[in-house]
Design a protein around this motif. Structure first.
Motif, PDB file in Angstrom:
ATOM      1  N   THR A  67       0.845  -1.352   0.054  1.00 61.15           N
ATOM      2  CA  THR A  67      -0.137   0.026  -0.109  1.00 61.15           C
ATOM      3  C   THR A  67       0.960   1.225   0.074  1.00 61.15           C
ATOM      4  OG1 THR A  67      -0.166  -0.216   2.247  1.00 61.15           O
ATOM      5  CG2 THR A  67      -2.098  -0.953   1.118  1.00 61.15           C
ATOM      6  N   TRP A  68       2.024   1.032   0.553  1.00 60.91           N
ATOM      7  CA  TRP A  68       3.132   2.306   0.542  1.00 60.91           C
ATOM      8  C   TRP A  68       3.321   2.635  -0.892  1.00 60.91           C
ATOM      9  CZ3 TRP A  68       7.489   4.737  -1.140  1.00 60.91           C
ATOM     10  CH2 TRP A  68       7.949   5.687  -0.084  1.00 60.91           C
ATOM     11  N   PHE A  69       3.781   1.477  -1.579  1.00 61.72           N
ATOM     12  CA  PHE A  69       4.342   1.810  -2.819  1.00 61.72           C
ATOM     13  C   PHE A  69       3.100   2.447  -3.940  1.00 61.72           C
ATOM     14  CE2 PHE A  69       7.913  -0.752  -1.845  1.00 61.72           C
ATOM     15  CZ  PHE A  69       8.973   0.029  -2.769  1.00 61.72           C
ATOM     16  N   ARG A  70       1.802   1.627  -3.420  1.00 63.68           N
ATOM     17  CA  ARG A  70       0.519   1.936  -4.368  1.00 63.68           C
ATOM     18  C   ARG A  70       0.416   3.633  -3.908  1.00 63.68           C
ATOM     19  NH1 ARG A  70      -4.277   0.155  -1.529  1.00 63.68           N
ATOM     20  NH2 ARG A  70      -4.039   2.084  -0.183  1.00 63.68           N
ATOM     21  N   ASP A  71       0.442   3.979  -2.744  1.00 60.42           N
ATOM     22  CA  ASP A  71      -0.019   5.213  -2.487  1.00 60.42           C
ATOM     23  C   ASP A  71       1.152   6.272  -2.816  1.00 60.42           C
ATOM     24  OD1 ASP A  71      -2.291   4.165  -1.699  1.00 60.42           O
ATOM     25  OD2 ASP A  71      -1.914   4.563   0.445  1.00 60.42           O
ATOM     26  N   TYR A  75       2.903   4.133  -7.125  1.00 61.68           N
ATOM     27  CA  TYR A  75       2.226   3.930  -8.256  1.00 61.68           C
ATOM     28  C   TYR A  75       1.204   4.896  -8.621  1.00 61.68           C
ATOM     29  CZ  TYR A  75      -1.238   0.894 -10.682  1.00 61.68           C
ATOM     30  OH  TYR A  75      -2.077   0.379 -11.788  1.00 61.68           O
ATOM     31  N   ILE A  76       0.382   5.533  -7.792  1.00 59.77           N
ATOM     32  CA  ILE A  76      -0.496   6.479  -8.004  1.00 59.77           C
ATOM     33  C   ILE A  76       0.038   7.637  -8.479  1.00 59.77           C
ATOM     34  CG2 ILE A  76      -2.408   7.870  -6.794  1.00 59.77           C
ATOM     35  CD1 ILE A  76      -3.398   5.596  -5.354  1.00 59.77           C
ATOM     36  N   PRO A  77       1.078   8.330  -8.091  1.00 58.08           N
ATOM     37  CA  PRO A  77       1.816   9.465  -8.475  1.00 58.08           C
ATOM     38  C   PRO A  77       2.226   9.291  -9.883  1.00 58.08           C
ATOM     39  CG  PRO A  77       2.522   9.143  -6.250  1.00 58.08           C
ATOM     40  CD  PRO A  77       1.728   7.788  -6.816  1.00 58.08           C
ATOM     41  N   LEU A  78       2.584   8.157 -10.209  1.00 57.77           N
ATOM     42  CA  LEU A  78       2.982   7.691 -11.523  1.00 57.77           C
ATOM     43  C   LEU A  78       2.064   7.600 -12.657  1.00 57.77           C
ATOM     44  CD1 LEU A  78       5.600   4.921 -10.962  1.00 57.77           C
ATOM     45  CD2 LEU A  78       6.218   7.125 -12.037  1.00 57.77           C
ATOM     46  N   GLY A  79       0.674   7.576 -12.091  1.00 58.17           N
ATOM     47  CA  GLY A  79      -0.579   7.678 -12.877  1.00 58.17           C
ATOM     48  C   GLY A  79      -1.525   6.651 -12.726  1.00 58.17           C
ATOM     49  N   GLY A  80      -0.850   5.408 -12.016  1.00 61.09           N
ATOM     50  CA  GLY A  80      -1.635   4.510 -11.275  1.00 61.09           C
ATOM     51  C   GLY A  80      -2.416   3.696 -12.577  1.00 61.09           C
ATOM     52  N   ARG A 104       1.944   2.875 -20.827  1.00 61.44           N
ATOM     53  CA  ARG A 104       2.501   3.458 -19.554  1.00 61.44           C
ATOM     54  C   ARG A 104       2.179   2.722 -18.251  1.00 61.44           C
ATOM     55  NH1 ARG A 104       4.425   8.701 -17.443  1.00 61.44           N
ATOM     56  NH2 ARG A 104       4.738   7.884 -15.457  1.00 61.44           N
ATOM     57  N   TRP A 105       1.037   2.255 -18.415  1.00 61.05           N
ATOM     58  CA  TRP A 105       0.712   1.270 -17.011  1.00 61.05           C
ATOM     59  C   TRP A 105       1.751   0.139 -16.859  1.00 61.05           C
ATOM     60  CZ3 TRP A 105      -0.637  -3.886 -16.589  1.00 61.05           C
ATOM     61  CH2 TRP A 105      -1.038  -4.265 -15.463  1.00 61.05           C
ATOM     62  N   SER A 106       1.738  -0.361 -18.061  1.00 64.12           N
ATOM     63  CA  SER A 106       3.039  -1.507 -18.137  1.00 64.12           C
ATOM     64  C   SER A 106       4.628  -1.018 -17.331  1.00 64.12           C
ATOM     65  CB  SER A 106       3.171  -2.110 -19.283  1.00 64.12           C
ATOM     66  OG  SER A 106       1.985  -2.543 -19.708  1.00 64.12           O
ATOM     67  N   LEU A 107       4.953   0.140 -17.904  1.00 66.38           N
ATOM     68  CA  LEU A 107       6.021   0.742 -17.306  1.00 66.38           C
ATOM     69  C   LEU A 107       6.015   1.121 -15.884  1.00 66.38           C
ATOM     70  CD1 LEU A 107       8.965   1.894 -18.095  1.00 66.38           C
ATOM     71  CD2 LEU A 107       7.653   4.216 -18.463  1.00 66.38           C
ATOM     72  N   ASN A 108       4.954   1.733 -15.449  1.00 63.92           N
ATOM     73  CA  ASN A 108       4.634   1.782 -14.030  1.00 63.92           C
ATOM     74  C   ASN A 108       4.832   0.688 -13.297  1.00 63.92           C
ATOM     75  OD1 ASN A 108       4.139   4.604 -14.744  1.00 63.92           O
ATOM     76  ND2 ASN A 108       2.036   4.704 -14.493  1.00 63.92           N
ATOM     77  N   ILE A 109       4.143  -0.246 -13.787  1.00 65.34           N
ATOM     78  CA  ILE A 109       3.952  -1.677 -12.692  1.00 65.34           C
ATOM     79  C   ILE A 109       5.316  -1.729 -12.564  1.00 65.34           C
ATOM     80  CG2 ILE A 109       3.577  -4.127 -12.896  1.00 65.34           C
ATOM     81  CD1 ILE A 109       1.180  -2.444 -11.824  1.00 65.34           C
ATOM     82  N   LEU A 110       6.300  -1.980 -13.889  1.00 64.42           N
ATOM     83  CA  LEU A 110       7.516  -2.405 -13.814  1.00 64.42           C
ATOM     84  C   LEU A 110       8.583  -1.430 -12.943  1.00 64.42           C
ATOM     85  CD1 LEU A 110       8.393  -3.549 -17.390  1.00 64.42           C
ATOM     86  CD2 LEU A 110       8.111  -4.849 -15.394  1.00 64.42           C
ATOM     87  N   ILE A 111       8.434  -0.300 -12.703  1.00 65.78           N
ATOM     88  CA  ILE A 111       9.097   0.669 -12.093  1.00 65.78           C
ATOM     89  C   ILE A 111       8.775   0.417 -10.527  1.00 65.78           C
ATOM     90  CG2 ILE A 111       9.270   3.062 -11.122  1.00 65.78           C
ATOM     91  CD1 ILE A 111       8.684   4.069 -14.226  1.00 65.78           C
TER      92      ILE A 111
END
Lengths: 336, 467
Positions: free
Chosen positions: B287-291, B294-299, B306-313
């Motif tokens: 949840t830390w990473f999510r909040d 992940y969410i600041p990156l666009g969620g 872009r979502w795939s990139l976010n997940i990988l990051i």
């Protein structure tokens, strides 16, 4: 309710798993309990008792050779490598005097077991662990304490630090002028400190010399933890009216003299005299073997141990038997 | 101080007793002293690092609250840089050096940077993340800056969860620490239940599995494929029992003080997909990473690439968070990749997971468990060389003769599976409260016996302490 449950669980544990756990952790105590009814003399020892040379024509242990002098007595040896008085005293307390009292107890008195390297040895953790199940608490509690590692469970680094601290800070006392005041000073004078050193043509000789210094350079006094342990052993035997024989093992005085010098031999003899003076009273006898064995009879020529060839073991067994003869004159025969 | 030590079992009742004897206004002092002591049992001097984090974030938050605009952002970045800088210095400095050296050697340059010979302060990744969450929340205006330095210090230091989480938010833990708690029976009952269960999971389950896993991972090439496979599966349960056990004891200890902290696990090996696994495993970190990443990156509100990139990051950083090694990065990357594949296949086959325990769902649970177990190899192995050895032995070592009896750890695995099924979507204390008294006490009795008589006898610290 919880207390009732714990009492019940302790009963179940005693009846099911305790013996297996005790055997795994401390088979010596199981052996003592099993053999005590048929035993006249217990012989508690470290590796000096059972270590032999492969080429020895006689492979008997010291305890077995001693037993040959008293064929009508049952002498039981309980052995564990690297063990010492702190462990022997726990073994002793596991002899059930209500069942049968042994006629005598022999305990090896190993000079090196008083030194800092042995006191702070890494083997100590395992030795201490082996004693947890014999503590005077309910067995289930002891088992839980074992899992919680509730014993002297220092790390290797902590023990090494304590050993180095002792070598650096404990002052050596001589009745004459001697330039080295600590083990460290003495050790460093040979160009080495600690256990390792860089390669050199003289490396093995220097290493051995330094081992002798680390092993024997100390002044015994009542603050030494092993002395306290032996005090307890002597007191227990005295209280229970059991004759105690402290079998002071032979050390390689010859090499100590030639490698290090007379100052080290002085300390060894002084410590021997201290032990004899301290324990040779009441129902306790110190059997002095310190200088009985020639240097070549030691099986380890590149290390300080109390491992002897068969001739050495025979000499020690005979010397011990001579002391035991005073108590068991009727049972004694001349075995060799 | 370790939870599974006599030291802690004596320390905790003393702290709890004093806590309820003291008036509320002095309790923070007790928690502060107790937490410092708890931490200083490990390496005393490292408490100074924690004090530094506390001071930086305390003043940073106060300033952030006061100022506006770019200055606000500046102070947030300064605070985050300080936190991440400390973490980087202690945890990643040598790792960075190694990689720079390797990089230079590729170009024929031989460099010898200075390596730090310091032990990583225990739980540093947890403290810094917890403290960072506070300043971010203040920055976003969702949290008021704490005026009382003592309460804020206790938020970072709170001993039940300071060294391995759960990573708490100020809103919950900070409030919990400031609220006056009365000695309520229910809190004690729940607390003891959780501590008992946590100790059992750690000491009886994890510590009985650990020796076998260590043996297999020490020299994998000596074992045949079946044993390697069992070693991989056993590690999955070892790390679960180890970390779940720790988190449960943390929860129970906090509960004895009347404080609620979050559940870090919800039967993760009963997940039907890797994404569900991450909603059930180490929840406070997820949840830390999510909040905060992940969410600041666009969620989810971005296009698929872009979502795939976010997940990988997120998963690469999560891997790196666990340890300064490429094996951890690979572990994170593989999880990220699995999430992408799951999404790809579910779109391709229009496949939605339904609720309930159908045969398909059971197979999905098995599939997820097998995937996560294979990926755990990267987490457990200390190098890629070891990873290679494990997979080589798994695929080719059918003739290896070295034996290892895995019956005992498998029995404990069975126990763990039983509890997972029993506690599915519940928690031990809550589940037990639904039992009738005789059954509840029967449960206590069995667990107590297993804990006291069957726990492992070798010393294994909690795996997550190293992070």
């Amino acid at each position: 309710m919880l207390i009732l449950i714990l009492i019940g669980l302790n009963f179940i544990y005693d009846a099911t798993l305790y013996k297996k756990d005790l055997y795994e952790k401390c088979e010596q105590v199981v052996e003592i309990r099993k053999k005590q009814d048929s035993t006249d003399i217990f012989y508690f020892a470290e590796s000096s008792n059972f270590n032999t040379r492969e080429s020895d024509s006689i492979q008997y242990m010291i305890s077995e050779m001693t037993g040959m002098f008293f064929p009508s007595l049952k002498l039981t040896s309980i052995n564990k490598p690297a063990t010492h008085a702190g462990i022997y005293k726990v073994w002793l307390k596991n002899i059930s005097l209500k069942r049968k009292k042994p006629k005598a107890i022999v305990v090896t008195l190993n000079m090196r077991s008083f030194d800092a390297a042995w006191i702070h040895s890494n083997l100590e953790t395992q030795l201490q662990e082996s004693m947890v199940l014999t503590q005077p608490y309910p067995n289930l509690v002891n088992r839980f304490l074992l899992s919680l590692q509730a014993f002297d469970n220092k790390t290797e680094e902590q023990r090494t630090k304590e050993m180095l601290d002792d070598w650096e800070t404990v002052k050596l006392v001589f009745p004459f002028d001697f330039k080295y005041k600590t083990v460290r000073d003495w050790d460093v004078s040979y160009g080495q400190y600690g256990w390792d050193m860089p390669d050199s043509p003289e490396k093995n000789k220097i290493l051995l010399t330094c081992h002798y210094i680390k092993a024997y350079a100390f002044n015994l006094n009542e603050n030494n933890p092993r002395v306290k342990d032996f005090d307890e052993i002597a007191e227990w035997c005295n209280k229970n009216n059991i004759n105690l024989y402290l079998n002071l093992l032979a050390e390689n005085i010859e090499y100590a003299d030639s490698l290090v010098g007379k100052e080290l031999v002085f300390l060894m003899r002084q410590n021997r005299d201290y032990l004899i003076k301290r324990y040779n009273k009441n129902n306790c006898v110190v059997v002095d073997n310190l200088e009985l064995i020639n240097g070549s009879e030691f099986t380890d020529q590149t290390w300080t141990t109390e491992h002897y060839g068969y001739k050495g073991r025979m000499i020690i067994a005979k010397n011990l038997a001579n002391s035991l003869k005073n108590q068991f004159s009727k049972e004694y025969i001349k075995a060799y | 101080m370790l939870f599974n030590s006599l030291h802690f079992l004596l320390f905790l009742p003393i702290v709890v007793g004093l806590y309820y004897l003291l008036p509320q206004k002095f309790r923070w002092i007790l928690i502060f002293i107790a937490s410092c002591y708890f931490y200083m049992v490990f390496v005393p001097k490292y408490i100074l690092i924690l004090f530094l984090i506390i001071v930086i974030d305390y003043f940073a938050a106060l300033t952030i609250e006061k100022v506006n605009g770019r200055l606000k952002l500046f102070y947030l970045i300064a605070s985050l840089t300080a936190n991440i800088g400390l973490l980087a210095f202690f945890k990643y400095f040598n790792f960075l050096n190694e990689n720079i050296t390797t990089l230079f050697s590729l170009f024929g340059k031989d460099i010898h940077p200075i390596n730090l010979s310091v032990i990583l302060p225990i739980g540093l990744s947890f403290h810094t993340f917890q403290s960072m969450s506070y300043t971010i929340e203040v920055f976003k205006g969702r949290q008021k800056a704490e005026r009382h330095l003592g309460y804020f210090a206790n938020y970072v230091l709170f001993f039940p969860q300071m060294v391995a989480g759960p990573i708490e938010r100020y809103e919950t833990l900070g409030t919990g620490l400031k609220t006056e708690h009365k000695p309520i029976y229910q809190n004690f009952a729940d607390g003891f239940r959780l501590i008992l269960f946590g100790l059992f999971i750690k000491m009886a389950v994890a510590d009985n599995i650990a020796p076998y896993v260590n043996q297999i991972y020490a020299e994998p090439l000596k074992y045949n494929s079946l044993r390697i496979l069992s070693g991989m599966f056993l590690f999955s349960f070892q790390i679960y029992a180890d970390f779940f056990g720790y988190s449960t004891i943390a929860l129970g200890s906090a509960r004895l003080l009347g404080i609620n902290i979050m559940d870090n696990f919800k039967t993760p090996y009963l997940s039907k997909s890797v994404s569900e696994f991450w909603s059930r495993w180490h929840i406070s970190l997820s949840t830390w990473f999510r909040d905060y990443l992940y969410i600041p990156l666009g969620g989810n509100r971005v296009k698929l690439p872009r979502w795939s990139l976010n997940i990988l990051i997120v998963f690469l950083i999560s891997g790196l968070w666990h340890g300064a090694s490429w094996t951890f990065v690979a572990w994170g990357a593989l999880h990220g990749l699995m999430l992408l594949l799951e999404r790809f296949f579910s779109k391709l086959f229009n496949f939605g997971i339904k609720e309930g325990w159908t045969l398909i769902n059971v197979l999905l649970v098995l599939k997820t468990f097998i995937i996560t177990s294979f990926i755990w190899v990267f987490f457990r192995a200390e190098s890629f060389e070891k990873v290679k050895e494990i997979f080589t032995a798994l695929l080719t070592n059918n003739q290896a003769v070295e034996k290892i009896n895995v019956v005992i750890p498998l029995v404990f695995v069975a126990v763990m599976i039983f509890f997972d099924i029993l506690l599915y979507n519940s928690r031990f204390d809550k589940k037990l409260a639904t039992f009738k008294t005789p059954y509840r006490w029967a449960f206590y009795t069995v667990i107590l016996f297993c804990l006291m008589a069957l726990s492992g006898t070798q010393k294994f610290t909690f795996i997550y302490f190293q992070f």
